[in-house]
Design a protein around this motif. Structure first.
Motif, PDB file in Angstrom:
ATOM      1  N   LEU A  85       0.806  -1.204   0.000  1.00 51.45           N
ATOM      2  CA  LEU A  85       0.000   0.000   0.000  1.00 51.45           C
ATOM      3  C   LEU A  85       0.849   1.267   0.000  1.00 51.45           C
ATOM      4  CD1 LEU A  85      -2.636  -1.173   2.616  1.00 51.45           C
ATOM      5  CD2 LEU A  85      -2.886  -1.085   0.152  1.00 51.45           C
ATOM      6  N   LEU A  86       2.074   1.171   0.471  1.00 50.99           N
ATOM      7  CA  LEU A  86       2.978   2.320   0.442  1.00 50.99           C
ATOM      8  C   LEU A  86       3.827   2.264  -0.817  1.00 50.99           C
ATOM      9  CD1 LEU A  86       4.338   2.560   4.094  1.00 50.99           C
ATOM     10  CD2 LEU A  86       2.802   4.121   2.953  1.00 50.99           C
ATOM     11  N   PRO A  87       3.959   3.370  -1.527  1.00 51.32           N
ATOM     12  CA  PRO A  87       4.831   3.350  -2.704  1.00 51.32           C
ATOM     13  C   PRO A  87       6.293   3.217  -2.288  1.00 51.32           C
ATOM     14  CG  PRO A  87       3.942   5.543  -2.328  1.00 51.32           C
ATOM     15  CD  PRO A  87       3.286   4.632  -1.352  1.00 51.32           C
ATOM     16  N   GLU A  88       7.059   2.525  -3.097  1.00 46.17           N
ATOM     17  CA  GLU A  88       8.478   2.355  -2.793  1.00 46.17           C
ATOM     18  C   GLU A  88       9.227   3.633  -3.131  1.00 46.17           C
ATOM     19  OE1 GLU A  88      10.195  -1.124  -4.400  1.00 46.17           O
ATOM     20  OE2 GLU A  88       8.534  -2.389  -3.770  1.00 46.17           O
ATOM     21  N   ASN A  89      10.352   3.840  -2.478  1.00 44.12           N
ATOM     22  CA  ASN A  89      11.221   5.001  -2.674  1.00 44.12           C
ATOM     23  C   ASN A  89      10.489   6.316  -2.400  1.00 44.12           C
ATOM     24  OD1 ASN A  89      13.321   3.277  -3.381  1.00 44.12           O
ATOM     25  ND2 ASN A  89      12.694   3.296  -5.529  1.00 44.12           N
ATOM     26  N   LEU A 126      10.413   7.668   0.704  1.00 43.31           N
ATOM     27  CA  LEU A 126      11.256   8.325   1.703  1.00 43.31           C
ATOM     28  C   LEU A 126      12.719   8.266   1.268  1.00 43.31           C
ATOM     29  CD1 LEU A 126       9.710   6.656   4.880  1.00 43.31           C
ATOM     30  CD2 LEU A 126       9.307   8.985   4.091  1.00 43.31           C
ATOM     31  N   PRO A 127      13.559   9.150   1.793  1.00 41.75           N
ATOM     32  CA  PRO A 127      15.005   9.006   1.557  1.00 41.75           C
ATOM     33  C   PRO A 127      15.489   7.676   2.131  1.00 41.75           C
ATOM     34  CG  PRO A 127      14.502  11.161   2.489  1.00 41.75           C
ATOM     35  CD  PRO A 127      13.238  10.377   2.515  1.00 41.75           C
ATOM     36  N   ASP A 128      16.641   7.228   1.644  1.00 41.37           N
ATOM     37  CA  ASP A 128      17.147   5.900   2.002  1.00 41.37           C
ATOM     38  C   ASP A 128      17.292   5.708   3.508  1.00 41.37           C
ATOM     39  OD1 ASP A 128      17.215   5.065  -0.598  1.00 41.37           O
ATOM     40  OD2 ASP A 128      19.295   5.687  -0.916  1.00 41.37           O
ATOM     41  N   LEU A 129      17.793   6.725   4.190  1.00 40.71           N
ATOM     42  CA  LEU A 129      18.007   6.615   5.633  1.00 40.71           C
ATOM     43  C   LEU A 129      16.682   6.441   6.380  1.00 40.71           C
ATOM     44  CD1 LEU A 129      20.421   6.706   7.547  1.00 40.71           C
ATOM     45  CD2 LEU A 129      19.991   9.135   7.833  1.00 40.71           C
ATOM     46  N   LEU A 130      15.682   7.253   6.017  1.00 37.70           N
ATOM     47  CA  LEU A 130      14.374   7.143   6.669  1.00 37.70           C
ATOM     48  C   LEU A 130      13.671   5.849   6.289  1.00 37.70           C
ATOM     49  CD1 LEU A 130      12.996  10.782   6.391  1.00 37.70           C
ATOM     50  CD2 LEU A 130      13.963   9.664   8.381  1.00 37.70           C
ATOM     51  N   GLU A 131      13.835   5.420   5.044  1.00 40.33           N
ATOM     52  CA  GLU A 131      13.192   4.169   4.621  1.00 40.33           C
ATOM     53  C   GLU A 131      13.786   2.966   5.344  1.00 40.33           C
ATOM     54  OE1 GLU A 131      11.873   1.886   0.541  1.00 40.33           O
ATOM     55  OE2 GLU A 131      12.733   3.884   0.450  1.00 40.33           O
TER      56      GLU A 131
END
Length: 171
Positions: free
Chosen positions: A94-98, A100-105
């Motif tokens: 349900l959440l799109p990938e990428n 958030l920035p890499d660190l937050l993801e």
């Protein structure tokens, strides 16, 4: 503070604090995890951000502001914690990938897939369910100066020594 003002401030805190707390948690966990994996060191800035996020969570859970703040925060944390659980059960992502920035993801994936995000959401929801948090602080009772301890016209007059251990007046 009036009850209405308390709830308005609770709504404002419930809309502003949970995204900041979530970003702090995700950044802190992501930075701590990546620094430990790459350099085998502890990132003190990540620990500081995690401590600040913990203070924000404690404010949402324990303040006398309004339970609306913890209710809104609990709903958002619970929904974000349920999304990875639904993804593991076969529901499409349900959440799109990428997003958030890499660190937050990295931090979000760590917290969400371990279930900590869901636990924090349920804790905030349970804290907002206590009835005593919805009541305003009671004003102390004010007695008029005209109040005096005159004997009751319905009871016989007291005679002899007063026995304070007895629950009722007896002859």
């Amino acid at each position: 503070m009036s009850n209405g003002a308390r709830h308005v401030l609770g709504v404002v805190a419930g809309l502003l604090l949970p995204p900041l707390i979530a970003a702090g948690l995700w950044y802190g966990v992501g930075e701590l995890r990546l620094t430990a994996a790459q350099a085998f060191q502890i990132s003190w800035s990540a620990i500081g951000v995690l401590v600040a996020a913990g203070i924000g969570l404690a404010f949402l859970a324990g303040s006398r502001l309004s339970p609306v703040a913890s209710l809104l925060g609990g709903l958002s944390f619970t929904v974000l914690g349920l999304l990875p659980l639904l993804a593991t059960l076969g529901v499409p992502l349900l959440l799109p990938e990428n997003l958030l920035p890499d660190l937050l993801e990295t931090g979000y994936n760590t917290i969400a897939y371990t279930g900590l995000q869901l636990v924090l959401g349920v804790v905030l929801l349970m804290v907002s369910l206590f009835p005593s948090r919805w009541r305003s602080t009671a004003e102390p009772a004010v007695y008029s100066p005209a109040y005096n301890e005159a004997p009751s016209p319905y009871l016989p007059p007291r005679s002899g020594s007063e026995d304070a251990t007895r629950p009722m007046y007896r002859d």
